[in-house]
Design a protein around this motif. Structure first.
Motif, PDB file in Angstrom:
ATOM      1  N   ASP A  90       0.687  -0.854  -0.110  1.00  8.55           N
ATOM      2  CA  ASP A  90      -0.276   0.079   0.341  1.00  8.55           C
ATOM      3  C   ASP A  90       0.968   1.138   0.032  1.00  8.55           C
ATOM      4  O   ASP A  90      -0.235   2.329   0.052  1.00  8.55           O
ATOM      5  CB  ASP A  90      -0.831  -0.308   1.279  1.00  8.55           C
ATOM      6  N   HIS A  91       2.108   1.252   0.406  1.00  9.36           N
ATOM      7  CA  HIS A  91       3.178   2.297   0.346  1.00  9.36           C
ATOM      8  C   HIS A  91       4.381   1.341  -0.708  1.00  9.36           C
ATOM      9  O   HIS A  91       5.062   1.038   0.058  1.00  9.36           O
ATOM     10  CB  HIS A  91       3.049   3.270   1.768  1.00  9.36           C
ATOM     11  N   VAL A  92       4.850   2.487  -1.063  1.00  9.65           N
ATOM     12  CA  VAL A  92       6.447   2.391  -2.474  1.00  9.65           C
ATOM     13  C   VAL A  92       6.308   3.927  -2.471  1.00  9.65           C
ATOM     14  O   VAL A  92       6.189   4.932  -2.308  1.00  9.65           O
ATOM     15  CB  VAL A  92       6.386   1.332  -3.659  1.00  9.65           C
ATOM     16  N   SER A  93       8.309   3.945  -1.622  1.00 14.66           N
ATOM     17  CA  SER A  93       8.866   5.341  -1.485  1.00 14.66           C
ATOM     18  C   SER A  93       8.453   5.979  -3.287  1.00 14.66           C
ATOM     19  O   SER A  93       9.598   4.970  -4.016  1.00 14.66           O
ATOM     20  CB  SER A  93       9.843   5.034  -1.249  1.00 14.66           C
ATOM     21  N   PRO A  94       8.881   6.969  -3.293  1.00 11.81           N
ATOM     22  CA  PRO A  94       8.303   7.697  -4.943  1.00 11.81           C
ATOM     23  C   PRO A  94      10.057   7.729  -5.069  1.00 11.81           C
ATOM     24  O   PRO A  94      10.329   8.101  -5.883  1.00 11.81           O
ATOM     25  CB  PRO A  94       7.960   9.249  -4.502  1.00 11.81           C
ATOM     26  N   ASN A  95      10.360   7.544  -3.859  1.00  7.36           N
ATOM     27  CA  ASN A  95      12.644   7.896  -4.433  1.00  7.36           C
ATOM     28  C   ASN A  95      12.988   6.850  -4.920  1.00  7.36           C
ATOM     29  O   ASN A  95      14.425   6.950  -5.123  1.00  7.36           O
ATOM     30  CB  ASN A  95      13.480   8.054  -2.845  1.00  7.36           C
ATOM     31  N   TRP A  96      11.852   5.440  -4.660  1.00  9.75           N
ATOM     32  CA  TRP A  96      12.569   4.089  -5.060  1.00  9.75           C
ATOM     33  C   TRP A  96      13.012   4.266  -6.482  1.00  9.75           C
ATOM     34  O   TRP A  96      12.161   3.809  -7.840  1.00  9.75           O
ATOM     35  CB  TRP A  96      12.238   3.218  -4.289  1.00  9.75           C
ATOM     36  N   GLY A 105      16.833   6.316   7.250  1.00 14.65           N
ATOM     37  CA  GLY A 105      15.863   5.888   7.458  1.00 14.65           C
ATOM     38  C   GLY A 105      14.398   6.267   6.484  1.00 14.65           C
ATOM     39  O   GLY A 105      13.351   7.163   6.754  1.00 14.65           O
ATOM     40  N   GLU A 106      14.739   6.138   5.519  1.00 15.22           N
ATOM     41  CA  GLU A 106      13.384   6.068   4.285  1.00 15.22           C
ATOM     42  C   GLU A 106      12.825   5.151   4.515  1.00 15.22           C
ATOM     43  O   GLU A 106      13.295   3.670   4.192  1.00 15.22           O
ATOM     44  CB  GLU A 106      14.528   6.871   2.776  1.00 15.22           C
ATOM     45  N   LEU A 107      11.643   5.337   4.062  1.00 14.24           N
ATOM     46  CA  LEU A 107      10.385   4.448   4.149  1.00 14.24           C
ATOM     47  C   LEU A 107      10.352   3.032   3.208  1.00 14.24           C
ATOM     48  O   LEU A 107      10.098   4.431   2.734  1.00 14.24           O
ATOM     49  CB  LEU A 107       9.284   4.133   5.100  1.00 14.24           C
ATOM     50  N   LEU A 108      11.074   2.891   2.714  1.00 19.69           N
ATOM     51  CA  LEU A 108      10.831   2.101   0.993  1.00 19.69           C
ATOM     52  C   LEU A 108       9.426   1.648   1.209  1.00 19.69           C
ATOM     53  O   LEU A 108       8.903   1.799  -0.515  1.00 19.69           O
ATOM     54  CB  LEU A 108      11.609   1.295   0.849  1.00 19.69           C
ATOM     55  N   ILE A 109       8.683   0.513   1.867  1.00 17.71           N
ATOM     56  CA  ILE A 109       7.806   0.066   1.013  1.00 17.71           C
ATOM     57  C   ILE A 109       7.170  -0.334   2.604  1.00 17.71           C
ATOM     58  O   ILE A 109       7.491  -0.454   3.674  1.00 17.71           O
ATOM     59  CB  ILE A 109       8.056  -1.400   0.815  1.00 17.71           C
ATOM     60  N   SER A 110       5.277  -0.257   3.008  1.00 19.78           N
ATOM     61  CA  SER A 110       5.189  -1.289   3.617  1.00 19.78           C
ATOM     62  C   SER A 110       3.708  -2.105   3.206  1.00 19.78           C
ATOM     63  O   SER A 110       2.448  -1.295   1.809  1.00 19.78           O
ATOM     64  CB  SER A 110       4.225   0.355   4.308  1.00 19.78           C
ATOM     65  N   LEU A 111       3.660  -2.541   3.276  1.00 15.57           N
ATOM     66  CA  LEU A 111       1.682  -3.665   3.455  1.00 15.57           C
ATOM     67  C   LEU A 111       0.847  -3.144   4.078  1.00 15.57           C
ATOM     68  O   LEU A 111       1.146  -2.799   5.395  1.00 15.57           O
ATOM     69  CB  LEU A 111       2.126  -5.006   3.480  1.00 15.57           C
ATOM     70  N   ASP A 112      -0.199  -3.709   4.104  1.00 15.89           N
ATOM     71  CA  ASP A 112      -1.816  -2.945   3.848  1.00 15.89           C
ATOM     72  C   ASP A 112      -1.764  -3.859   5.571  1.00 15.89           C
ATOM     73  O   ASP A 112      -1.080  -4.936   5.544  1.00 15.89           O
ATOM     74  CB  ASP A 112      -3.023  -3.929   3.680  1.00 15.89           C
ATOM     75  N   ALA A 113      -2.003  -3.015   6.490  1.00 13.82           N
ATOM     76  CA  ALA A 113      -1.418  -2.862   8.504  1.00 13.82           C
ATOM     77  C   ALA A 113      -2.771  -3.434   8.994  1.00 13.82           C
ATOM     78  O   ALA A 113      -2.729  -3.296  10.084  1.00 13.82           O
ATOM     79  CB  ALA A 113      -0.494  -2.222   8.550  1.00 13.82           C
ATOM     80  N   SER A 243      17.384  -2.325  -7.886  1.00 17.49           N
ATOM     81  CA  SER A 243      16.303  -2.976  -8.683  1.00 17.49           C
ATOM     82  C   SER A 243      15.157  -1.668  -8.267  1.00 17.49           C
ATOM     83  O   SER A 243      15.447  -0.811  -7.366  1.00 17.49           O
ATOM     84  CB  SER A 243      16.179  -4.029  -7.744  1.00 17.49           C
ATOM     85  N   ALA A 244      14.400  -1.514  -9.649  1.00 17.95           N
ATOM     86  CA  ALA A 244      13.629  -0.811  -9.616  1.00 17.95           C
ATOM     87  C   ALA A 244      12.596  -1.761  -8.236  1.00 17.95           C
ATOM     88  O   ALA A 244      11.830  -2.090  -7.657  1.00 17.95           O
ATOM     89  CB  ALA A 244      12.878  -0.634 -11.064  1.00 17.95           C
ATOM     90  N   ALA A 245      11.481   0.150  -8.399  1.00 21.28           N
ATOM     91  CA  ALA A 245      10.533  -0.678  -7.035  1.00 21.28           C
ATOM     92  C   ALA A 245       9.380  -1.135  -8.009  1.00 21.28           C
ATOM     93  O   ALA A 245       8.561  -1.106  -9.099  1.00 21.28           O
ATOM     94  CB  ALA A 245       9.376   1.002  -7.056  1.00 21.28           C
TER      95      ALA A 245
END
Length: 396
Positions: A90-96, A105-113, A243-245
């Motif tokens: 549900d989230h991917v960092s735009p900087n990836w 400290g960059e949140l790269l990815i998160s799943l639906d919690a 790798s790509a996001a």
């Protein structure tokens, strides 16, 4: 018939004689012609006339000693990007982006919690309920302890009253009815004490059970919170992405942690080079080196020896030597610094020879595998004489 037999005998005799003659001739030819080894006589020396030679006028001079090493650049640190939980992204960092630098400290990815957050809330409520039960059990235990103390005091009073009435009965002042009443009061006080002790023990057990329930609820809460941390990946250090996001909405299933790429710390790079065992004794940690890159033209970066190998390869008789080099954005034309994986050549400074004679290898003559040079001297009659000398080579 007799003439025919005589003729056969005569022919056999002639055949034998012919074979004998042939054998004698062959032996003579073998001895005189075939088996004779020709004598090889060396040709007399020939005067070839003047021969052009290169004459070097050598002077002792200071010479930098070096050890050459070759290897591949590796990142200072590397970490696999992965999440251990399951769910939809549900989230991917735009900087990836592939090759991009990301800060620590960059949140790269998160799943639906949603499901895990609900489990956390339930665990919090269960913990609160268990803590309330533990507090009630503690109050109950305190009350049971107070009742037990009163029951013990009442039994002491009843026992003392029974003794006093018995003394009065013996003096003829008290009746048997008073003794019976005092005795009954003592029995009632003992029973009340036993009930208070039992109630106090039950309260202790209740408190222990409530405390265990609190521990279980707390563990469930920690497990639920740990599940939340397994649904995301935050960079522990700054680095480059390999790798790509992934796409938002993609599904990650349970099983082995999903490998989504690597985070490489390229703020400094390591050059792991192989050095032959006979050169290792000349190397020390901290020695400086000049490192070049065939793929980067004339680019040369200074590095230092960071670590020396402790085990030689039994086939190549070489050991790994690790050098570290800085890698800021100005190092490479891309503005991102050098990437890991480049081939590099290192020239390690190992000392300086103050009185060295420098001769290029192309001017040496190799005789039986040994480097040889000719030193011009003066003969007995004043003529120039070239004296052959075997050399012990240093670095070139």
């Amino acid at each position: 018939a007799l003439d025919s037999a005589e003729m056969q005998i005569k022919r056999s005799f002639e055949t034998i004689v012919a074979l004998g003659v042939i054998a004698v001739l062959f032996g003579f030819i073998w001895k005189e012609v075939i088996s004779v080894k020709p004598e090889i006589s060396s040709a007399p020396p020939m005067d070839l006339g003047p021969v052009g030679v290169t004459v070097l006028d050598l002077e002792a001079t200071a010479y930098d000693l070096t050890v050459d090493a070759y290897g591949t650049l590796a990142p200072l640190r590397r970490l696999a990007i992965s999440v251990e939980g399951a769910g939809r992204i549900d989230h991917v960092s735009p900087n990836w982006k592939m090759g991009a630098n990301v800060p620590a400290g960059e949140l790269l990815i998160s799943l639906d919690a949603t499901r895990i957050e609900l489990a956390v809330q339930m665990a919090v409520a269960q913990l609160a309920q268990s803590q309330a039960a533990a507090a009630a059990a503690k109050v109950e235990l305190q009350g049971a302890a107070a009742i037990e103390d009163l029951a013990r005091e009442a039994r002491v009073v009843a026992h003392r009253e029974l003794n006093r009435v018995q003394d009065l009965f013996e003096k003829g002042v008290a009746s048997e009815q008073l003794i019976d009443q005092a005795h009954g009061a003592e029995i009632a006080a003992s029973q009340a004490l036993e009930q208070a002790v039992a109630a106090q023990r039950r309260s202790v057990a209740t408190e222990v059970t409530a405390g265990a329930a609190v521990d279980v609820a707390f563990a469930a809460l920690e497990q639920a919170r740990d599940g939340l941390t397994r649904l995301s990946f935050t960079t522990p250090f700054a680095g480059r992405l390999t790798s790509a996001a992934p796409e938002i909405g993609g599904l990650i299933t349970l099983g082995a942690p999903a490998m989504l790429g690597e985070l490489l710390d390229t703020s400094s790079l390591l050059l792991v080079a192989q050095v032959h065992e006979d050169q290792l004794s000349r190397l020390l940690i901290g020695q400086r080196a000049q490192i070049s890159f065939p793929s980067r033209g004339e680019l040369v970066i200074e590095g230092k020896v960071r670590q020396l190998g402790v085990f030689a390869d039994p086939l190549t008789r070489s050991l790994p030597v690790e050098l570290v080099i800085g890698n800021d954005s100005a190092t490479d034309a891309s503005g991102l610094g050098l990437p890991a994986g480049l081939f590099a050549a290192a020239t390690i400074d190992v000392g300086r020879e103050q009185d060295a004679l420098v001769i290029d290898r192309k001017h040496l003559v190799w005789i039986e595998g040994r480097p040889t040079a000719y030193v011009i001297g003066v003969g007995q009659n004043g003529e120039a004489v070239a004296e052959q000398r075997f050399l012990n080579l240093g670095d070139t």
